[in-house]
Design an enzyme around this catalytic site. Structure first.
Site, PDB file in Angstrom:
ATOM      1  N   LYS A  11       5.679   1.979  -3.022  1.00  0.00           N
ATOM      2  CA  LYS A  11       5.396   3.381  -3.739  1.00  0.00           C
ATOM      3  C   LYS A  11       5.692   3.066  -4.980  1.00  0.00           C
ATOM      4  O   LYS A  11       6.307   2.651  -5.737  1.00  0.00           O
ATOM      5  CB  LYS A  11       6.779   4.664  -3.251  1.00  0.00           C
ATOM      6  CG  LYS A  11       6.338   5.911  -3.134  1.00  0.00           C
ATOM      7  CD  LYS A  11       5.052   5.944  -2.447  1.00  0.00           C
ATOM      8  CE  LYS A  11       4.752   7.288  -2.779  1.00  0.00           C
ATOM      9  NZ  LYS A  11       3.925   8.414  -1.499  1.00  0.00           N
ATOM     10  N   SER A  26      -7.362   5.353   3.770  1.00  0.00           N
ATOM     11  CA  SER A  26      -6.871   4.256   2.831  1.00  0.00           C
ATOM     12  C   SER A  26      -7.535   3.094   3.105  1.00  0.00           C
ATOM     13  O   SER A  26      -8.623   2.145   2.865  1.00  0.00           O
ATOM     14  CB  SER A  26      -5.929   4.334   2.081  1.00  0.00           C
ATOM     15  OG  SER A  26      -5.662   5.897   1.093  1.00  0.00           O
ATOM     16  N   LYS A  70       5.526   3.612   8.298  1.00  0.00           N
ATOM     17  CA  LYS A  70       4.007   4.764   8.498  1.00  0.00           C
ATOM     18  C   LYS A  70       2.977   3.534   8.542  1.00  0.00           C
ATOM     19  O   LYS A  70       2.098   3.861   9.330  1.00  0.00           O
ATOM     20  CB  LYS A  70       3.933   5.916   6.865  1.00  0.00           C
ATOM     21  CG  LYS A  70       2.972   6.573   7.545  1.00  0.00           C
ATOM     22  CD  LYS A  70       2.512   6.919   6.004  1.00  0.00           C
ATOM     23  CE  LYS A  70       3.500   7.563   5.854  1.00  0.00           C
ATOM     24  NZ  LYS A  70       3.688   9.038   4.428  1.00  0.00           N
ATOM     25  N   ASN A  88      -2.446  18.834  -1.695  1.00  0.00           N
ATOM     26  CA  ASN A  88      -3.861  18.434  -1.008  1.00  0.00           C
ATOM     27  C   ASN A  88      -3.776  18.562   0.250  1.00  0.00           C
ATOM     28  O   ASN A  88      -4.676  18.936   1.199  1.00  0.00           O
ATOM     29  CB  ASN A  88      -4.210  17.465  -1.838  1.00  0.00           C
ATOM     30  CG  ASN A  88      -5.100  15.855  -1.023  1.00  0.00           C
ATOM     31  OD1 ASN A  88      -4.321  15.562   0.202  1.00  0.00           O
ATOM     32  ND2 ASN A  88      -5.902  15.672  -0.930  1.00  0.00           N
ATOM     33  N   GLN A 131       7.239   4.176   3.570  1.00  0.00           N
ATOM     34  CA  GLN A 131       5.368   3.933   4.358  1.00  0.00           C
ATOM     35  C   GLN A 131       5.558   2.451   4.602  1.00  0.00           C
ATOM     36  O   GLN A 131       4.379   2.208   5.357  1.00  0.00           O
ATOM     37  CB  GLN A 131       5.005   3.858   2.568  1.00  0.00           C
ATOM     38  CG  GLN A 131       3.867   3.211   1.921  1.00  0.00           C
ATOM     39  CD  GLN A 131       3.283   4.686   2.310  1.00  0.00           C
ATOM     40  OE1 GLN A 131       3.529   5.846   1.458  1.00  0.00           O
ATOM     41  NE2 GLN A 131       2.036   4.777   3.466  1.00  0.00           N
ATOM     42  N   GLY A 166      -3.004   8.532  -4.100  1.00  0.00           N
ATOM     43  CA  GLY A 166      -2.504   9.260  -4.728  1.00  0.00           C
ATOM     44  C   GLY A 166      -1.039   9.739  -4.272  1.00  0.00           C
ATOM     45  O   GLY A 166      -0.877   9.212  -3.472  1.00  0.00           O
ATOM     46  N   ASP A 167      -0.744  10.664  -4.607  1.00  0.00           N
ATOM     47  CA  ASP A 167       0.759  11.347  -3.818  1.00  0.00           C
ATOM     48  C   ASP A 167       0.886  12.549  -4.955  1.00  0.00           C
ATOM     49  O   ASP A 167      -0.026  13.067  -5.485  1.00  0.00           O
ATOM     50  CB  ASP A 167       1.481  10.568  -3.976  1.00  0.00           C
ATOM     51  CG  ASP A 167       2.991  11.352  -3.136  1.00  0.00           C
ATOM     52  OD1 ASP A 167       2.680  10.921  -2.305  1.00  0.00           O
ATOM     53  OD2 ASP A 167       4.207  11.915  -4.109  1.00  0.00           O
ATOM     54  N   THR A 211      -5.108  13.127   5.395  1.00  0.00           N
ATOM     55  CA  THR A 211      -3.896  13.148   4.912  1.00  0.00           C
ATOM     56  C   THR A 211      -3.207  15.250   6.415  1.00  0.00           C
ATOM     57  O   THR A 211      -2.136  15.344   7.414  1.00  0.00           O
ATOM     58  CB  THR A 211      -3.236  13.670   4.342  1.00  0.00           C
ATOM     59  OG1 THR A 211      -3.573  12.120   3.485  1.00  0.00           O
ATOM     60  CG2 THR A 211      -0.967  14.053   4.478  1.00  0.00           C
ATOM     61  N   LYS A 251       0.826  -1.379  -0.066  1.00  0.00           N
ATOM     62  CA  LYS A 251       0.594   0.002   0.120  1.00  0.00           C
ATOM     63  C   LYS A 251       0.906   1.314   0.062  1.00  0.00           C
ATOM     64  O   LYS A 251       1.823   1.632   0.553  1.00  0.00           O
ATOM     65  CB  LYS A 251      -0.682  -0.046   1.487  1.00  0.00           C
ATOM     66  CG  LYS A 251      -1.702   0.763   1.294  1.00  0.00           C
ATOM     67  CD  LYS A 251      -3.443   0.517   0.795  1.00  0.00           C
ATOM     68  CE  LYS A 251      -3.943   2.337   0.230  1.00  0.00           C
ATOM     69  NZ  LYS A 251      -3.731   2.525  -0.770  1.00  0.00           N
TER      70      LYS A 251
END
Ligand code: NDP
Length: 439
Positions: free
Chosen positions: A118, A371, A106, A232, A103, A157-158, A201, A82
Site C-alpha cells: 500500500k 486489477s 485480501k 468509487n 492487503q 488507486g484508493d 470493488t 500489489k
C-alpha cells in the site's frame, strides 16, 4: 501483540488490524507447530520494505509545497507487491501499514498471484486544480518509479486516487522509465485498462452480500440498503444493488449524508458520478437537486427501515454504538466496502449476533482481483469483453465466499466470516513463506 506495539508505537490502526488477524488465527497456530517454529507471525507483521520520501511541488500561486510519500511493500510470498495508493491528509505510516497488512490476506483470498502493498501521501487533492494535481503526481512518481515494475510492484488507486491521478502517474512513469508497461492498474481503457475495473470493488461487495444471503435462501432483491461514501466504491455498490433489484437510500461524504426514501435511481446515480468525479462537489448538493434529506456531520447508520448496510468510505467509520443501532433497527447483512470501516466493538457485536457480516478483506477484494485481471490482459496483449470480466469477477467473489465459509467451519466457528477470511488468507501466505525459507 506486545512486540508489535513496542516496535511500532503510535500506529493504532496497524495495531488494530494485526490484533484482529492474530486473534482469528490462534487456532491455526495451535494446529500448525511448523508456523510457530518458523516464527511466521513475527515475520508477517514486519514489512519487507518501507519507502518514505519527500514530494516537493509548486502550487498555482508559485509557492513551494512539500508532502510525504510512502510505499509499504509488506509481503511478496505469493506474488509481486500489489495494493493501492491513497492521497488524503490523514495518511501516515501507521495507516498505510494497516492497509498493506490487510492487503496481504485480501490478495491471497483472490487466489491470484499477488503479494501485498500500500502507498500514498498526505497530499489533499480536494480544492486543488488539475495542474496542481498533475505536478504533485509527477513529483511523487519521480521517486516511486524506481521501485515499480510489472513483476515487482504494481500500485492502483484508493481514496483520492482515481482515473485522473492514475493517468498523471502513468505518464510520468513512462517518461522516466522509457517503457510502456503495466506498472499501474486502473488505467484508462485506451492505454491498457480493463473493462469493469472501476466498477469491480463496488460490484464485488454486493456479489459477496448476495452469496452470504444465499446461505439463508435469501437475496438482495427488494432489500433496502444503507451505503456510506460517495466515491468509487460507494457509486458502484449502489449500481449493483440496483442491478440485483435492491434499493439504496443513503450516500455520504466527509461533510454529512443524504437520505433519499424513494431510492437512488440510475439517473440520480449518474448525476452523483458527475458531481463527484467531474465537478468534485459535495454530496449535500444531492439533497437540493432531488429534494432529499441532508444530515451534516452525521453518518447514515441510524436510518430505519433497512436490512443491509455497506460502509464504503473509510476506516473506523462505524462504531460500537452505531452497530447497536443498526442491529436494533433490524439490519442483518453487512459487507464492508471500505477497509476496516467497523471498529473492533462493532465487529464483535456483528459476530456475537450472528448476522451476515462480510469483512472488508473478503468483501471488497473484487477490486484488487480485477486489477489482477487487468495485469493478465496486459501480459497477454489482449482485452476481454465487459461480460467476460464481470463473469470472472462474480466467480472470484463466489470462490472467496466459499473459502471463508470453509475455513470458518474447519476451525470451529461456522458462519464467522471474520475468522474465515483471516484464516484462509493467512494459511496460503504462511505456507508460501515456509516453502521459501527465511528471507
Ligand atoms: P474515493 O476517494 O473514491 O471515495 C472516498 C469516499 O469516502 C468519499 O465519499 C469521501 O468523502 C469519503 N471519505 C474519505 N475519507 C473520509 C473520512 N475520513 N471521513 C468520512 N468520509 C470520508 O475512494 P474509494 O471509493 O476508492 O475508497 C473508499 C474505501 O474503499 C477506502 O477505505 C478504500 O481503502 C476502500 N477500497 C477501495 C478500493 C478501490 O478499488 N477503489 C478497493 C478496496 C477497498 P470526501 O469526498 O468528503 O473525502
Amino acid at each position: 501483540m506486545d512486540r508489535v506495539t513496542a516496535r511500532s508505537p503510535g500506529e493504532p490502526e496497524f495495531h488494530q488490524a494485526t490484533h484482529e488477524v492474530i486473534e482469528s488465527i490462534w487456532p491455526v497456530m495451535d494446529r500448525h507447530p511448523e508456523f510457530r517454529d518458523a516464527n511466521i507471525l513475527d515475520r508477517i507483521v514486519e514489512p519487507e520494505r518501507v519507502i518514505m520520501f519527500r514530494v516537493p511541488w509548486v502550487d498555482d500561486r508559485g509557492n513551494v509545497q512539500v508532502n510525504r510519500g510512502f510505499r509499504i511493500e509488506m509481503n511478496s510470498a505469493i506474488g509481486p507487491y500489489k495494493g493501492g495508493l491513497r492521497f488524503h491528509p490523514s495518511v501516515n505510516l501507521g495507516v498505510l501499514k494497516f492497509l498493506a497488512f490487510e492487503q496481504v490476506f485480501k490478495n491471497a483470498l483472490t487466489t491470484l498471484p499477488m503479494g501485498g502493498a500500500k502507498g500514498g501521501s498526505d497530499f489533499d487533492p480536494k480544492g486543488r486544480s488539475d495542474g496542481e494535481v498533475m505536478r504533485f503526481c509527477q513529483s511523487f512518481m519521480s521517486e516511486l518509479y524506481r521501485h515499480l515494475g510489472d513483476r515487482t510492484d504494481i500500485p492502483a488507486g484508493d481514496i483520492g486516487v482515481g482515473a485522473r491521478e492514475i493517468g498523471f502517474l502513468f505518464g510520468q512513469y513512462k517518461k522516466l522509465a522509457n517503457e510502456f508497461s503495466g506498472i499501474l492498474t486502473g488505467k484508462g481503457l485506451e492505454w491498457g485498462g480493463s473493462l469493469i475495473r472501476p466498477e469491480s470493488t463496488g460490484y464485488g461487495i454486493i456479489y459477496f452480500a448476495e452469496e452470504m444471503l444465499k446461505t439463508r435462501d435469501d437475496s438482495i432483491l427488494g432489500k433496502t440498503c444503507l451505503v456510506s461514501g460517495s466515491g468509487n466504491v460507494a457509486q458502484y455498490a449502489v449500481e449493483n444493488i440496483l442491478r440485483l433489484g435492491g434499493k439504496a437510500v443513503t450516500l455520504s461524504d466527509s461533510s454529512g449524508f443524504i437520505y433519499d426514501g424513494d431510492g437512488i435511481s440510475h439517473e440520480k446515480l449518474a448525476w452523483v458520478k458527475e458531481l463527484k468525479d467531474v465537478r468534485r462537489g459535495r454530496i449535500a448538493e444531492y439533497a437540493d437537486q432531488f429534494s432529499a434529506e441532508y444530515y451534516p456531520d452525521q453518518r447514515p447508520w441510524a436510518v430505519e427501515g433497512a436490512e443491509c448496510a455497506f460502509p464504503s468510505a473509510t476506516q473506523n467509520e462505524l462504531s460500537g454504538e452505531d452497530a447497536k443501532q443498526l442491529l436494533a433497527n433490524g439490519v442483518y447483512v453487512i459487507a464492508e466496502g471500505a477497509n476496516m470501516p467497523s471498529d473492533p466493538e462493532a465487529v464483535q457485536q456483528f459476530v456475537d449476533n450472528k448476522i451476515l457480516f462480510g469483512p472488508g478483506k473478503a468483501a471488497n477484494a473484487g477490486g484488487v482481483a480485477t486489477s489482477g485481471l487487468e495485469m493478465a490482459q496486459n501480459a497477454g496483449f489482449t482485452n476481454w469483453t465487459r461480460d467476460e470480466v464481470d463473469q470472472r469477477l462474480l466467480m472470484i467473489m463466489v470462490n472467496i465466499h466459499r473459502s471463508c465459509q470453509e475455513a470458518a467451519e474447519h476451525y470451529g466457528t461456522p458462519g464467522n466470516y471474520v475468522n474465515g477470511a483471516n484464516i484462509a488468507g493467512f494459511i496460503k501466505v504462511a505456507d508460501a513463506m515456509l516453502d521459501q525459507g527465511v528471507v
